[in-house]
Scaffold this motif. Structure first.
Motif, PDB file in Angstrom:
ATOM      1  N   HIS A 121       0.946  -1.132   0.071  1.00 52.67           N
ATOM      2  CA  HIS A 121       0.172  -0.113  -0.147  1.00 52.67           C
ATOM      3  C   HIS A 121       1.052   1.319   0.042  1.00 52.67           C
ATOM      4  O   HIS A 121       2.003   1.207   0.526  1.00 52.67           O
ATOM      5  CB  HIS A 121      -0.851   0.013   1.246  1.00 52.67           C
ATOM      6  CG  HIS A 121      -1.929  -1.084   1.238  1.00 52.67           C
ATOM      7  ND1 HIS A 121      -3.182  -0.810   0.336  1.00 52.67           N
ATOM      8  CD2 HIS A 121      -1.957  -2.452   1.734  1.00 52.67           C
ATOM      9  CE1 HIS A 121      -3.881  -2.199   0.588  1.00 52.67           C
ATOM     10  NE2 HIS A 121      -3.212  -2.960   1.406  1.00 52.67           N
ATOM     11  N   ARG A 224      -2.185  -8.264   9.821  1.00 54.03           N
ATOM     12  CA  ARG A 224      -1.184  -7.215   9.156  1.00 54.03           C
ATOM     13  C   ARG A 224      -2.369  -5.995   8.694  1.00 54.03           C
ATOM     14  O   ARG A 224      -1.590  -5.039   9.027  1.00 54.03           O
ATOM     15  CB  ARG A 224      -0.465  -7.962   8.279  1.00 54.03           C
ATOM     16  CG  ARG A 224       0.722  -6.949   7.470  1.00 54.03           C
ATOM     17  CD  ARG A 224       1.447  -7.789   6.620  1.00 54.03           C
ATOM     18  NE  ARG A 224       2.580  -7.110   6.093  1.00 54.03           N
ATOM     19  CZ  ARG A 224       2.798  -6.110   4.944  1.00 54.03           C
ATOM     20  NH1 ARG A 224       1.756  -6.252   4.113  1.00 54.03           N
ATOM     21  NH2 ARG A 224       3.833  -5.600   4.678  1.00 54.03           N
ATOM     22  N   GLU A 225      -3.318  -6.321   7.952  1.00 55.57           N
ATOM     23  CA  GLU A 225      -4.049  -5.219   7.589  1.00 55.57           C
ATOM     24  C   GLU A 225      -4.790  -4.495   8.693  1.00 55.57           C
ATOM     25  O   GLU A 225      -4.934  -3.321   8.667  1.00 55.57           O
ATOM     26  CB  GLU A 225      -4.894  -6.092   6.788  1.00 55.57           C
ATOM     27  CG  GLU A 225      -4.559  -6.288   5.301  1.00 55.57           C
ATOM     28  CD  GLU A 225      -3.884  -5.055   4.594  1.00 55.57           C
ATOM     29  OE1 GLU A 225      -4.738  -4.123   4.315  1.00 55.57           O
ATOM     30  OE2 GLU A 225      -2.726  -5.150   4.184  1.00 55.57           O
ATOM     31  N   ARG A 228      -2.094  -2.103  10.216  1.00 54.39           N
ATOM     32  CA  ARG A 228      -2.053  -0.937   9.350  1.00 54.39           C
ATOM     33  C   ARG A 228      -3.240  -0.023   9.595  1.00 54.39           C
ATOM     34  O   ARG A 228      -2.745   1.172   9.546  1.00 54.39           O
ATOM     35  CB  ARG A 228      -1.910  -1.431   7.629  1.00 54.39           C
ATOM     36  CG  ARG A 228      -1.817  -0.340   6.861  1.00 54.39           C
ATOM     37  CD  ARG A 228      -1.776  -0.840   5.443  1.00 54.39           C
ATOM     38  NE  ARG A 228      -3.161  -1.202   4.814  1.00 54.39           N
ATOM     39  CZ  ARG A 228      -3.793  -0.504   4.461  1.00 54.39           C
ATOM     40  NH1 ARG A 228      -3.625   0.604   4.170  1.00 54.39           N
ATOM     41  NH2 ARG A 228      -5.115  -1.074   4.044  1.00 54.39           N
ATOM     42  N   LEU A 232      -2.837   3.699  11.231  1.00 55.97           N
ATOM     43  CA  LEU A 232      -2.970   4.979  10.369  1.00 55.97           C
ATOM     44  C   LEU A 232      -3.916   5.842  11.191  1.00 55.97           C
ATOM     45  O   LEU A 232      -4.193   7.060  10.983  1.00 55.97           O
ATOM     46  CB  LEU A 232      -3.386   4.762   8.942  1.00 55.97           C
ATOM     47  CG  LEU A 232      -2.517   4.000   8.028  1.00 55.97           C
ATOM     48  CD1 LEU A 232      -3.013   3.703   6.901  1.00 55.97           C
ATOM     49  CD2 LEU A 232      -1.242   5.041   7.906  1.00 55.97           C
ATOM     50  N   LEU A 244       4.716   1.643  10.634  1.00 53.76           N
ATOM     51  CA  LEU A 244       4.314   0.396   9.816  1.00 53.76           C
ATOM     52  C   LEU A 244       5.499  -0.007   9.045  1.00 53.76           C
ATOM     53  O   LEU A 244       5.667  -1.204   8.908  1.00 53.76           O
ATOM     54  CB  LEU A 244       3.374   1.203   8.489  1.00 53.76           C
ATOM     55  CG  LEU A 244       2.266   1.616   9.054  1.00 53.76           C
ATOM     56  CD1 LEU A 244       1.378   2.263   7.905  1.00 53.76           C
ATOM     57  CD2 LEU A 244       1.194   0.454   9.612  1.00 53.76           C
ATOM     58  N   THR A 248       5.300  -3.866  10.333  1.00 52.27           N
ATOM     59  CA  THR A 248       4.881  -4.638   9.421  1.00 52.27           C
ATOM     60  C   THR A 248       5.656  -4.445   7.990  1.00 52.27           C
ATOM     61  O   THR A 248       5.096  -5.541   7.204  1.00 52.27           O
ATOM     62  CB  THR A 248       3.319  -4.224   9.344  1.00 52.27           C
ATOM     63  OG1 THR A 248       3.495  -2.886   8.521  1.00 52.27           O
ATOM     64  CG2 THR A 248       2.755  -3.780  10.471  1.00 52.27           C
ATOM     65  N   GLU A 250       5.678  -2.263   5.881  1.00 54.03           N
ATOM     66  CA  GLU A 250       4.871  -1.661   4.917  1.00 54.03           C
ATOM     67  C   GLU A 250       5.505  -0.269   4.886  1.00 54.03           C
ATOM     68  O   GLU A 250       5.477   0.578   5.444  1.00 54.03           O
ATOM     69  CB  GLU A 250       3.563  -1.486   5.434  1.00 54.03           C
ATOM     70  CG  GLU A 250       2.449  -0.685   4.308  1.00 54.03           C
ATOM     71  CD  GLU A 250       2.186  -1.706   3.255  1.00 54.03           C
ATOM     72  OE1 GLU A 250       2.817  -1.681   2.250  1.00 54.03           O
ATOM     73  OE2 GLU A 250       1.234  -2.546   3.515  1.00 54.03           O
ATOM     74  N   TYR A 253       4.293   4.356   2.762  1.00 52.65           N
ATOM     75  CA  TYR A 253       3.915   5.267   3.511  1.00 52.65           C
ATOM     76  C   TYR A 253       5.241   6.266   3.805  1.00 52.65           C
ATOM     77  O   TYR A 253       4.745   7.383   4.024  1.00 52.65           O
ATOM     78  CB  TYR A 253       3.152   5.143   4.606  1.00 52.65           C
ATOM     79  CG  TYR A 253       1.440   4.717   4.319  1.00 52.65           C
ATOM     80  CD1 TYR A 253       0.593   5.245   4.261  1.00 52.65           C
ATOM     81  CD2 TYR A 253       1.341   3.192   4.396  1.00 52.65           C
ATOM     82  CE1 TYR A 253      -0.720   4.540   3.722  1.00 52.65           C
ATOM     83  CE2 TYR A 253       0.311   2.689   3.994  1.00 52.65           C
ATOM     84  CZ  TYR A 253      -0.983   3.232   3.528  1.00 52.65           C
ATOM     85  OH  TYR A 253      -1.998   2.854   3.420  1.00 52.65           O
TER      86      TYR A 253
END
Length: 877
Positions: A121, A224-225, A228, A232, A244, A248, A250, A253
């Protein structure tokens, strides 16, 4: 069975195992080294088959002649030679898969695929890879090899998850990055990941048709989702991306500002979950578990130690949460590599084997490279393994120091604390210094602050930020809460980390941008450094190694250009996708940059393409920074250049646009007090050494009868004519037909139009084809700066036909990559990306000629795609 006595005089649990045998049994290290050398020779044989063969024979001859004088790890037994030869053959026999012609078509096709990774993402964009491909054709369904990479607006991927089987309709094309000599090629990297095609999706382009369940990964990636979304929703904008990235994995961002701060502080490795994160978590859990076990009731501890040691139990306890963390981070390749290495080390402790980090590292390398030999070329593989190797060498050096200076007194808490802090500093410095050449090769930078900052920031991240974030994230995932538990405490810890990072990043000259040293020079440098530090060598041999190291380092720091003459005019039209970007190096040594490409989300072409090209040529000052007109595909990369380079002058057309890039560029020009020159009319030429530059602006050339409001931004583009000797180049920005007609109808611009080379206006648009303008220019070379597979249809067939009728040679950045023009005033050579980059050699007739061409390219004498003799042309005005 004899009982274990915890009070005996053996070293305390967890203390370094100091052995008088400095030659530990490491049977896997020579095997791993042989595998690495074999794969490297196999990769080299793709470009230099004869040279790789000669190098392999020379290596064998060196062992035959001087084998006894070589370090023990370099003396290969027959089994190592077998591994080396098998690695060469295996590497050559496993090239990346080629895209299926049925998938690569001009029209959209429909395929079924399985999402085999978590969705990546970004604030407004997302991407994912998919495998198990099946294509729908009129002849039926067919299975396809490889993976596809799908991207599009974030909303397109709403509701999708790992394991979903989807039907996708899109136009696919082969992976392609920006192709500029000496720079990272994203398309080639995707190919090494077995990605055969990429496609951009629209809202109706993807739909789920099934799901392949995984009892382990499904809940982990669902958590995990949830993490996130909770992060946020509950953390500040400046620290949520750090959370993040570190919890995770990610990274979508992360802003450019955050990356720059971590980069300047030497701790950017903390933003990608790999060896450092897993090592920190493993260390914290292992130490905590062992500390807890050692404080069990004495009776229970004594009974337990009859069968296992506290370290064995702690290792078993550590393995599960570290594995969970690696999978929660998305199971990226670099993360799984680190997991394998840590798991092997913990397994050695559990089996009560010699817990030697070198053997664990070697076994991990053997397993990974046996599965995918091309992983050796991956930067994450190189840096992760090299950093751990340097840490292991630093630890061994520290243990040897303890052996050389024994202290018979019982250690106090102060001496133990001092020893641990010293070991932390030693390993941090070893990792920083050891990986510096490779970091410079891949990222054009040397960071000395990291030698200090890592000793402070890594403990802060490992002891506070990551454990706290992981506990809070897992609690939010299990409880499915909309916000993170302990959100305020996480925000405090992340803010403390960010402030610490920014304080180190603010140190003077924290980061130095340098030319990327070639890999061959990096390898020779490591060999010279090893010789310099090897105390077994005689002083004169160590001095020779030190001299070789200086000989390699000094030219690199000086930024000596890799090729080209200082007496020539060089113009490189960079491959920046659908945009413009050119670097002009005058014979006098002054540099002009005309436009800087685009910026798309966090993809800044100025940062990733233009700046590295300048650093690689030893350029740290841009004398003339030209923004042809304020549109994002031309000025998106200029703010980064204006911030990181010394700028002599900035040339603009005086227009201001409501764009972030335009406003940021204006701020930097004002704050750095860069002189700005507004090009409003045709002017007298500017002499730059022996070259002349005319600055033309179509706006000033248009008849007064034309209303100002009807003039497009494209027709306000600055037009430059660069002349050196009998060679001339016309740089036209996004000029359209009205602007072209204005130049033809007005003096003195009409007399300045005839040029040897033209940068085709507006990426080859149909709206930039004024016949009178083309006849006036009459170029012999036309360069089109255009993005591959662009949605505008550039360059148009009409444009290509028009320049063909003029007899001009047409070069396109979408097909040829970057185009470099070199002229001494009487001769003009045109080099494409493939002319400046070694190309794979096909076995058979002509392979020797291709290899010779590759060798000339590497040695700085490339063969041009086109050479023009200008000595018989009329001299310029």
């Amino acid at each position: 069975m004899p009982t274990a006595d915890p009070t005996q005089s053996a070293p305390p649990e967890g203390a370094p195992r100091l052995s008088t045998d400095t030659r530990l049994s490491r049977p896997l290290v020579p095997l791993a080294l042989a595998l690495v050398i074999g794969i490297a020779l196999g990769e080299l044989a793709d470009l230099f088959p004869l040279g790789a063969t000669a190098l392999g024979v020379a290596l064998w001859g060196l062992h035959r002649v001087a084998g006894r004088s070589l370090p023990r790890v370099l003396v290969f037994a027959p089994r190592q030679w077998l591994v080396l030869i098998a690695a060469v053959a295996y590497t050559l026999a496993t090239p990346p898969p080629s895209p299926d012609p049925r998938l690569i078509t001009a029209d959209p096709v429909t395929v079924e695929a399985e999402l085999d990774a978590p969705i990546h993402h970004m604030p407004e964009w997302a991407s994912v890879t998919a495998g198990r491909l099946r294509i729908h054709t009129s002849q039926g369904d067919r299975a396809l090899a490889g993976h596809i990479r799908l991207s599009g607006p974030s909303a397109v991927f709403d509701g999708l998850r790992y394991g979903d089987i989807v039907r996708v309709t899109a136009a696919f094309h082969p992976p392609r990055g920006f192709r500029n000599p000496g720079l990272f090629d994203y398309g080639e990297w995707l190919e090494r990941q077995n990605v055969v095609a990429v496609g951009t999706l629209k809202a109706s382009g993807i739909s789920p048709i099934g799901h392949r369940s995984s009892p382990i990964l499904d809940p982990i990636y669902l958590w995990r989702e949830r993490i996130r979304a909770a992060a946020l929703a509950s953390l500040p904008e400046d620290t949520a991306p750090i959370f993040l990235a570190m919890v995770t994995g990610e990274t979508g961002y992360l802003t450019a500002k955050l990356r720059d701060s971590f980069m300047a502080s030497g701790t950017v490795h903390l933003l990608s979950i790999s060896g450092s994160h897993l090592g920190l978590i493993a260390f914290v859990i292992f130490v905590g578990a062992r500390w807890t076990i050692l404080r069990l009731p004495e009776r229970l501890l004594l009974r337990m130690t009859l069968r296992v040691t506290p370290s064995q139990v702690a290792a078993a306890v550590t393995l599960a949460p570290v594995t969970f963390y690696a999978l929660l981070a998305g199971g990226q390749v670099a993360t799984l590599r680190a997991l394998l290495m840590i798991a092997l080390y913990l397994l050695a402790v559990m089996l009560h084997r010699q817990d030697d980090l070198f053997n664990a590292l070697a076994l991990a390398a053997l397993a990974i490279l046996a599965w995918d030999p091309h992983a050796l070329r991956d930067v994450s593989f190189q840096l992760s393994f090299l950093s751990v190797l340097c840490i292991a060498l630093g630890m061994e050096w520290w243990k040897a120091r303890l052996l050389a200076n024994p202290d018979d007194r019982p250690p106090t808490w102060k001496t133990r604390l001092f020893s641990k802090i010293t070991l932390l500093i030693v390993t941090s410095v070893a990792a920083g210094v050891g990986t510096a050449p490779l970091v410079a090769h891949h990222f054009n930078q040397v960071n000395w602050v990291g030698l200090v900052s890592n000793s402070v920031i890594i403990p802060l991240a490992g002891v506070l930020v990551v454990p706290l974030g992981l506990v809070s994230g897992v609690a939010a995932a299990i409880g499915d809460t909309p916000t993170l538990p302990l959100a305020s405490l996480n925000a405090f810890a992340l803010d403390l980390l960010l402030r610490t990072v920014e304080s180190f990043a603010a140190w003077p000259f924290a980061i130095l941008y340098v030319a990327a040293p070639p890999l061959a020079a990096v390898a020779l440098g490591y060999m010279a450094l090893a010789g310099l530090l090897d105390r077994r060598l005689t002083p004169w041999k160590r001095g020779l190694a030190g001299g070789a190291l200086v000989f390699l380092v000094v030219p690199w720091l000086a930024g000596v250009p890799r090729w080209g003459s200082n007496a020539s005019l060089d113009i490189t039209f960079l491959d920046v996708g659908q945009g413009d970007g050119a670097i002009v190096r005058f014979p006098s040594g002054e540099v002009m940059v005309v436009d800087g490409g685009k910026r798309f989300h966090e993809l800044d072409v100025g940062r990733t393409v233009v700046a590295p090209m300048l650093w690689n040529r030893g350029i740290r000052k841009i004398n003339y920074l030209v923004a042809s007109h304020p549109q994002l595909d031309h000025i998106g990369g200029l703010p980064f250049l204006a911030e990181r380079f010394a700028i002599g002058q900035a040339w603009t057309n005086g227009r201001r646009a409501d764009l972030w890039a335009s406003q940021r560029l204006d701020e930097l020009v004002a704050s750095r007090r860069i002189p700005e020159s507004i090009v409003a009319s045709a002017e007298h030429p500017l002499w730059i050494g022996a070259a002349r530059v005319w600055r033309l602006n179509p706006l000033a050339s248009l008849p007064f009868a034309v209303p100002a409001k009807s003039i497009s931004e494209n027709d306000r583009s600055i037009v430059l004519r660069v002349e050196y000797g009998r060679a001339s180049v016309l740089l036209t920005g996004d000029l359209g037909t009205p602007g072209e007609r204005g130049l033809v109808d007005t003096e003195p611009s009409r007399d300045l139009l005839p040029s040897t080379v033209i940068k085709v206006p507006h990426h080859g648009s149909r709206g930039s084809l004024d016949p009178a303008f083309l006849r006036a220019v009459s170029p012999r070379v036309a360069v089109v700066s255009v993005g591959a597979n662009n949605t505008y249809g550039h360059p148009t067939p009409e444009m290509l036909a028009a320049y063909k009728r003029l007899g001009a040679g047409v070069f396109r950045t979408d097909l040829d990559g970057a185009e470099t023009l070199v002229t001494d005033g009487t001769r003009l050579d045109v080099f494409r990306y493939q002319d400046l980059t070694p190309q794979p050699v096909q076995w058979g007739n002509g392979m020797a000629a291709t290899e010779w061409r590759n060798l000339r390219t590497v040695l700085g004498s490339p063969i041009p795609a086109l050479s023009l003799d200008l000595s018989k042309t009329e001299p310029p005005l």
